[in-house]
Design a protein around this motif. Structure first.
Motif, PDB file in Angstrom:
ATOM      1  N   UNK A 268       0.888  -1.152  -0.141  1.00 38.79           N
ATOM      2  CA  UNK A 268      -0.104  -0.030  -0.100  1.00 38.79           C
ATOM      3  C   UNK A 268       0.742   1.367   0.002  1.00 38.79           C
ATOM      4  N   UNK A 269       2.028   1.235   0.834  1.00 38.19           N
ATOM      5  CA  UNK A 269       2.959   2.627   0.883  1.00 38.19           C
ATOM      6  C   UNK A 269       3.485   2.787  -0.553  1.00 38.19           C
ATOM      7  N   UNK A 270       3.777   1.523  -1.192  1.00 43.53           N
ATOM      8  CA  UNK A 270       4.440   1.772  -2.777  1.00 43.53           C
ATOM      9  C   UNK A 270       3.226   2.288  -3.532  1.00 43.53           C
ATOM     10  N   UNK A 271       2.127   1.736  -3.316  1.00 44.05           N
ATOM     11  CA  UNK A 271       1.020   2.217  -4.297  1.00 44.05           C
ATOM     12  C   UNK A 271       0.879   3.522  -4.116  1.00 44.05           C
ATOM     13  N   UNK A 272       0.633   4.157  -2.930  1.00 46.56           N
ATOM     14  CA  UNK A 272       0.420   5.433  -2.649  1.00 46.56           C
ATOM     15  C   UNK A 272       1.746   6.342  -2.937  1.00 46.56           C
ATOM     16  N   UNK A 273       2.812   6.069  -3.022  1.00 44.55           N
ATOM     17  CA  UNK A 273       3.911   6.752  -3.471  1.00 44.55           C
ATOM     18  C   UNK A 273       3.776   6.925  -4.968  1.00 44.55           C
ATOM     19  N   UNK A 274       3.495   5.764  -5.685  1.00 45.95           N
ATOM     20  CA  UNK A 274       3.096   5.712  -7.229  1.00 45.95           C
ATOM     21  C   UNK A 274       2.197   6.735  -7.494  1.00 45.95           C
ATOM     22  N   UNK A 275       1.028   6.785  -6.706  1.00 45.79           N
ATOM     23  CA  UNK A 275       0.073   7.708  -6.936  1.00 45.79           C
ATOM     24  C   UNK A 275       0.794   9.182  -7.010  1.00 45.79           C
ATOM     25  N   UNK A 276       1.441   9.471  -5.956  1.00 45.99           N
ATOM     26  CA  UNK A 276       1.955  10.717  -5.819  1.00 45.99           C
ATOM     27  C   UNK A 276       3.058  11.166  -6.836  1.00 45.99           C
ATOM     28  N   UNK A 277       3.905  10.077  -7.369  1.00 42.27           N
ATOM     29  CA  UNK A 277       4.794  10.394  -8.452  1.00 42.27           C
ATOM     30  C   UNK A 277       4.099  10.628  -9.780  1.00 42.27           C
ATOM     31  N   UNK A 278       2.815   9.889 -10.073  1.00 44.29           N
ATOM     32  CA  UNK A 278       2.334  10.000 -11.443  1.00 44.29           C
ATOM     33  C   UNK A 278       1.455  11.600 -11.274  1.00 44.29           C
TER      34      UNK A 278
END
Ligand SMILES: [Zn+2]
Length: 262
Positions: free
Chosen positions: A6-16
């Motif tokens: 989940x932490x990785x997914x939230x970070x990905x959302x922030x990156x895109x």
């Protein structure tokens, strides 16, 4: 426990959301899950798997007689297809798998990244890996990005020097956009540090762990006649799972060399 995927997914959302070069990615169609990857063994830190590649051309396996070169055995004809994964009714286009605990323990020293990023900022190695997997998502076809050489012509391999350079540019763009440290600071801790801070590391996995949705072979219902061979080997009747939903996702705790269902 920290929910690492989940932490990785939230970070990905922030990156895109922050980096134009990845703005084409719809993270509702990207599922992050974990596989077991020991720190001491070699292997990928993460992998991007496309679920939208078209069916392969019909094919068969074959064996030739060493002496005569004639076709001695062949399998039945089959095509290779992508499984379908749906979460909340939405079709997933890409899976990104994270190898735990190996991913958490990567350092700049392990890779080419040592020459690229500031010493001591070990978390940039992990950010680079995450951006790298996102960069594999093709902006046009939704499959896996085809790499180009410096002159813009198509490259035979995916991981060209140009690919790595573009990933590094995106990492720098993201950091320069002054993201909220709360989104990425989990990257600063290695596996032991995460366990100390959070009491454990948990992650989304598929129910049939360590299995996960992969391309599968499907026997052609209508078998072409040829080519002639002394023996036709039937395809294994054990059929791979073709459809997956959120009901197939379970949380597991990751330990140094094993996992357990939560
Ligand atoms: Zn890659």
């Amino acid at each position: 426990m920290i929910d690492y995927t989940l932490a990785v997914h939230l970070l990905m959302e922030d990156i895109v959301a922050r980096v134009r070069a990845l703005a084409h990615i719809d993270l509702q169609q990207v599922l992050v899950f974990a596989r077991l990857g020991r720190t001491t063994t070699h292997g990928a830190y993460a992998t991007c798997h496309s679920l939208t590649l078209p069916d392969s051309e019909p094919a068969y396996y074959f064996w030739r007689d060493r002496r005569t070169g004639a076709l001695s055995r062949r399998s039945e004809w089959f095509v290779t297809r992508s499984p379908e994964v749906r979460v909340g009714g939405r079709r997933i286009s890409h899976l990104v798998s994270i190898a735990l605990p190996r991913f958490c323990n990567q350092t700049l020293k392990d890779t080419h990244k040592e020459r690229v990023y500031e010493r001591g900022k070990e978390w940039l190695a992990k950010l680079d890996t995450i951006v790298h997997e996102l960069y594999h998502v093709d902006p046009h076809q939704g499959g896996i990005r085809r790499s180009v050489k410096t002159d813009g012509s198509p490259a035979g391999q995916t991981h060209t020097p140009q690919f790595f350079r573009e990933v590094q540019c995106i990492v720098r763009d993201y950091v320069a956009s002054r993201p909220d440290p709360a989104v990425y600071e989990f990257l600063a801790l290695d596996f032991d540090g995460l366990v100390k801070r959070h009491g454990g590391v948990a992650a989304t996995t598929f129910r049939d762990f360590p299995a996960f949705p992969q391309r599968y072979r499907e026997r052609l219902a209508e078998q072409p006649r040829g080519p002639r061979a002394a023996q036709i080997v039937p395809l294994s009747p054990r059929t791979a799972r073709r459809h997956f939903t959120e009901a197939d996702l379970v949380m597991r705790q990751f330990l140094a060399a094993s996992t357990r269902r939560i």
